[in-house]
Design an enzyme around this catalytic site. Sequence first.
Site, PDB file in Angstrom:
ATOM      1  N   GLY A 185      36.152 -20.175   7.159  1.00 45.38           N
ATOM      2  CA  GLY A 185      35.441 -20.580   8.369  1.00 45.38           C
ATOM      3  C   GLY A 185      35.510 -22.062   8.607  1.00 45.38           C
ATOM      4  O   GLY A 185      36.439 -22.588   9.205  1.00 45.38           O
ATOM      5  N   ARG A 186      34.491 -22.787   8.088  1.00 47.12           N
ATOM      6  CA  ARG A 186      34.324 -24.198   8.420  1.00 47.12           C
ATOM      7  C   ARG A 186      35.508 -25.114   8.134  1.00 47.12           C
ATOM      8  O   ARG A 186      35.725 -26.053   8.918  1.00 47.12           O
ATOM      9  CB  ARG A 186      33.036 -24.722   7.778  1.00 47.12           C
ATOM     10  CG  ARG A 186      31.796 -24.157   8.475  1.00 47.12           C
ATOM     11  CD  ARG A 186      30.567 -24.246   7.624  1.00 47.12           C
ATOM     12  NE  ARG A 186      30.639 -23.328   6.482  1.00 47.12           N
ATOM     13  CZ  ARG A 186      29.694 -23.215   5.561  1.00 47.12           C
ATOM     14  NH1 ARG A 186      28.608 -23.952   5.651  1.00 47.12           N
ATOM     15  NH2 ARG A 186      29.827 -22.355   4.571  1.00 47.12           N
TER      16      ARG A 186
ATOM     17  N   ASP B  55      22.149   1.706   5.910  1.00 43.82           N
ATOM     18  CA  ASP B  55      21.064   2.564   6.376  1.00 43.82           C
ATOM     19  C   ASP B  55      21.374   3.977   5.874  1.00 43.82           C
ATOM     20  O   ASP B  55      22.325   4.157   5.101  1.00 43.82           O
ATOM     21  CB  ASP B  55      20.975   2.498   7.922  1.00 43.82           C
ATOM     22  CG  ASP B  55      19.562   2.739   8.437  1.00 43.82           C
ATOM     23  OD1 ASP B  55      18.908   3.680   7.932  1.00 43.82           O
ATOM     24  OD2 ASP B  55      19.107   2.007   9.329  1.00 43.82           O
ATOM     25  N   ILE B  56      20.617   4.962   6.311  1.00 44.37           N
ATOM     26  CA  ILE B  56      20.908   6.327   5.866  1.00 44.37           C
ATOM     27  C   ILE B  56      22.247   6.781   6.476  1.00 44.37           C
ATOM     28  O   ILE B  56      22.679   6.243   7.504  1.00 44.37           O
ATOM     29  CB  ILE B  56      19.763   7.301   6.238  1.00 44.37           C
ATOM     30  CG1 ILE B  56      19.527   7.325   7.752  1.00 44.37           C
ATOM     31  CG2 ILE B  56      18.483   6.923   5.499  1.00 44.37           C
ATOM     32  CD1 ILE B  56      18.569   8.427   8.216  1.00 44.37           C
TER      33      ILE B  56
ATOM     34  N   ARG C 215      38.273 -22.632  -0.141  1.00 41.19           N
ATOM     35  CA  ARG C 215      38.364 -24.015   0.329  1.00 41.19           C
ATOM     36  C   ARG C 215      39.724 -24.589  -0.023  1.00 41.19           C
ATOM     37  O   ARG C 215      40.113 -24.552  -1.204  1.00 41.19           O
ATOM     38  CB  ARG C 215      37.283 -24.889  -0.331  1.00 41.19           C
ATOM     39  CG  ARG C 215      35.861 -24.586   0.148  1.00 41.19           C
ATOM     40  CD  ARG C 215      35.675 -24.999   1.594  1.00 41.19           C
ATOM     41  NE  ARG C 215      34.362 -24.658   2.128  1.00 41.19           N
ATOM     42  CZ  ARG C 215      34.065 -23.522   2.760  1.00 41.19           C
ATOM     43  NH1 ARG C 215      34.962 -22.594   2.940  1.00 41.19           N
ATOM     44  NH2 ARG C 215      32.853 -23.321   3.250  1.00 41.19           N
TER      45      ARG C 215
ATOM     46  N   ASP D 110      32.220  -8.099  11.127  1.00 45.52           N
ATOM     47  CA  ASP D 110      31.547  -8.128   9.822  1.00 45.52           C
ATOM     48  C   ASP D 110      30.050  -7.887  10.016  1.00 45.52           C
ATOM     49  O   ASP D 110      29.265  -8.824  10.056  1.00 45.52           O
ATOM     50  CB  ASP D 110      31.833  -9.533   9.239  1.00 45.52           C
ATOM     51  CG  ASP D 110      31.173  -9.813   7.908  1.00 45.52           C
ATOM     52  OD1 ASP D 110      30.782  -8.864   7.221  1.00 45.52           O
ATOM     53  OD2 ASP D 110      31.065 -11.012   7.560  1.00 45.52           O
ATOM     54  N   LEU D 111      29.659  -6.608  10.159  1.00 45.00           N
ATOM     55  CA  LEU D 111      28.257  -6.293  10.469  1.00 45.00           C
ATOM     56  C   LEU D 111      27.511  -5.672   9.281  1.00 45.00           C
ATOM     57  O   LEU D 111      26.314  -5.427   9.378  1.00 45.00           O
ATOM     58  CB  LEU D 111      28.181  -5.372  11.699  1.00 45.00           C
ATOM     59  CG  LEU D 111      28.784  -5.978  12.969  1.00 45.00           C
ATOM     60  CD1 LEU D 111      28.677  -5.001  14.146  1.00 45.00           C
ATOM     61  CD2 LEU D 111      28.126  -7.300  13.335  1.00 45.00           C
ATOM     62  N   LYS D 112      28.205  -5.368   8.199  1.00 44.51           N
ATOM     63  CA  LYS D 112      27.575  -4.964   6.928  1.00 44.51           C
ATOM     64  C   LYS D 112      26.472  -3.915   7.127  1.00 44.51           C
ATOM     65  O   LYS D 112      25.312  -4.130   6.754  1.00 44.51           O
ATOM     66  CB  LYS D 112      26.968  -6.180   6.212  1.00 44.51           C
ATOM     67  CG  LYS D 112      27.941  -7.310   5.918  1.00 44.51           C
ATOM     68  CD  LYS D 112      27.265  -8.409   5.109  1.00 44.51           C
ATOM     69  CE  LYS D 112      28.169  -9.541   4.722  1.00 44.51           C
ATOM     70  NZ  LYS D 112      28.557 -10.432   5.837  1.00 44.51           N
TER      71      LYS D 112
ATOM     72  N   THR E 270      27.160 -12.399  -2.600  1.00 45.59           N
ATOM     73  CA  THR E 270      27.440 -13.510  -3.522  1.00 45.59           C
ATOM     74  C   THR E 270      26.258 -14.470  -3.624  1.00 45.59           C
ATOM     75  O   THR E 270      26.238 -15.337  -4.487  1.00 45.59           O
ATOM     76  CB  THR E 270      28.696 -14.290  -3.085  1.00 45.59           C
ATOM     77  OG1 THR E 270      28.612 -14.526  -1.694  1.00 45.59           O
ATOM     78  CG2 THR E 270      29.951 -13.523  -3.397  1.00 45.59           C
TER      79      THR E 270
ATOM     80  N   LYS F 124      37.292 -13.333  12.504  1.00 46.56           N
ATOM     81  CA  LYS F 124      36.128 -12.587  12.005  1.00 46.56           C
ATOM     82  C   LYS F 124      34.889 -12.983  12.789  1.00 46.56           C
ATOM     83  O   LYS F 124      34.580 -14.171  12.906  1.00 46.56           O
ATOM     84  CB  LYS F 124      35.880 -12.873  10.524  1.00 46.56           C
ATOM     85  CG  LYS F 124      34.672 -12.091   9.991  1.00 46.56           C
ATOM     86  CD  LYS F 124      34.390 -12.387   8.535  1.00 46.56           C
ATOM     87  CE  LYS F 124      33.431 -13.534   8.330  1.00 46.56           C
ATOM     88  NZ  LYS F 124      32.007 -13.240   8.535  1.00 46.56           N
TER      89      LYS F 124
ATOM     90  N   THR G  13      22.624   7.445  10.283  1.00 47.45           N
ATOM     91  CA  THR G  13      22.476   6.270  11.142  1.00 47.45           C
ATOM     92  C   THR G  13      23.708   5.374  11.063  1.00 47.45           C
ATOM     93  O   THR G  13      24.189   4.862  12.086  1.00 47.45           O
ATOM     94  CB  THR G  13      21.201   5.487  10.736  1.00 47.45           C
ATOM     95  OG1 THR G  13      20.094   6.375  10.877  1.00 47.45           O
ATOM     96  CG2 THR G  13      20.994   4.266  11.609  1.00 47.45           C
TER      97      THR G  13
HETATM   98  O1  C5P Z   1      32.620 -21.463   6.577  1.00 47.06           O
HETATM   99  P1  C5P Z   1      32.952 -20.588   5.404  1.00 47.06           P
HETATM  100  O2  C5P Z   1      34.432 -20.614   5.025  1.00 47.06           O
HETATM  101  O3  C5P Z   1      32.064 -20.808   4.221  1.00 47.06           O
HETATM  102  O4  C5P Z   1      32.670 -19.119   5.981  1.00 47.06           O
HETATM  103  C1  C5P Z   1      32.781 -17.964   5.200  1.00 47.06           C
HETATM  104  C2  C5P Z   1      32.449 -16.754   6.018  1.00 47.06           C
HETATM  105  O5  C5P Z   1      32.461 -15.626   5.155  1.00 47.06           O
HETATM  106  C3  C5P Z   1      31.077 -16.769   6.678  1.00 47.06           C
HETATM  107  O6  C5P Z   1      31.185 -16.024   7.901  1.00 47.06           O
HETATM  108  C4  C5P Z   1      30.195 -16.040   5.690  1.00 47.06           C
HETATM  109  O7  C5P Z   1      29.114 -15.382   6.292  1.00 47.06           O
HETATM  110  C5  C5P Z   1      31.172 -15.013   5.118  1.00 47.06           C
HETATM  111  N1  C5P Z   1      30.867 -14.534   3.780  1.00 47.06           N
HETATM  112  C6  C5P Z   1      30.712 -15.391   2.690  1.00 47.06           C
HETATM  113  N2  C5P Z   1      30.424 -14.869   1.462  1.00 47.06           N
HETATM  114  C7  C5P Z   1      30.299 -13.561   1.298  1.00 47.06           C
HETATM  115  C8  C5P Z   1      30.475 -12.689   2.382  1.00 47.06           C
HETATM  116  C9  C5P Z   1      30.754 -13.228   3.625  1.00 47.06           C
HETATM  117  O8  C5P Z   1      30.846 -16.594   2.818  1.00 47.06           O
HETATM  118  N3  C5P Z   1      30.071 -13.083   0.110  1.00 47.06           N
END
Ligand code: C5P
Length: 230
Positions: A209-210, A68-69, A180, A63-65, A119, A34, A72
């Site tokens: 991610g992390r 806009d109208i 997690r 993931d660019l969310k 969130t 992603k 666009t």
């Molecule tokens: O590092 P981590 O597991 O927290 O990353 C979660 C990813 O999901 C990030 O890219 C974050 O921007 C994205 N995200 C999120 N919560 C959302 C929507 C997207 O954590 N509600």
Amino acid sequence: MTSSPPIFCAIDTSDLDQAQSLSRKISGTGCGIKLGLEFFNRFGPSGVEKIKKKIGDSKLFLDLKYHDIPNTVAGAIKAVSTLGVDYLNVHAAGGLEMMQEAKAVCPPQTKLLAVTVLTSLEDEHLRAVGQSTPAGDQVERLARLTQTAGLDGVVCSAHEIKRLRAACGDDFVLMVPGIRPAGADKGDQKRVMTPSEAFEAGATHLVIGRPITGAPDPETAARDILKALR
Ligand code: C5P
């Protein structure tokens, strides 16, 4: 891996070399990748193409969310479609017509998802922008609207999975961040679930991610998470 991956790894870094190296290693484990606003605003379409070269036929979620109208957003979807990514998203709060127009120009091989309520927003924040419906009810309302517009699914928090699975049925994609592995550092995520709990609740894909990218050996971290799901 060309079939639907259970996990998309969020590559949130402003270092292009690191993003390419992480993407290559992590996609090799069977995870999708992603890329988000930070990456796209810095490296643009050519950065996405570089990552695509590194991950071969693994799945890519951009993931660019968009919000806009309708005209666009449809233009943005058309422009980004040349990259051939597997998942794109818009904000459901952009409305039914915006989502319908986005879906109409989205290539059939690209799944289009919607973000419902961020969130980071709780009931008090919603009230401050004139939105008196509790967050959970608003999430369900926007997920139903997303489905009416013909989109493929939503990005939702782990704690919304059961409610949205019941409301929107088995075929609706639920892409879930805030995950997690047991014992991992939560970072800035507040309400988290483990990968197994999220799939048991009915998630289609998880965004992690992390816990992967920040591990001493990201490849092993990804493999361990995937192994724990089997
Ligand atoms: O590092 P981590 O597991 O927290 O990353 C979660 C990813 O999901 C990030 O890219 C974050 O921007 C994205 N995200 C999120 N919560 C959302 C929507 C997207 O954590 N509600």
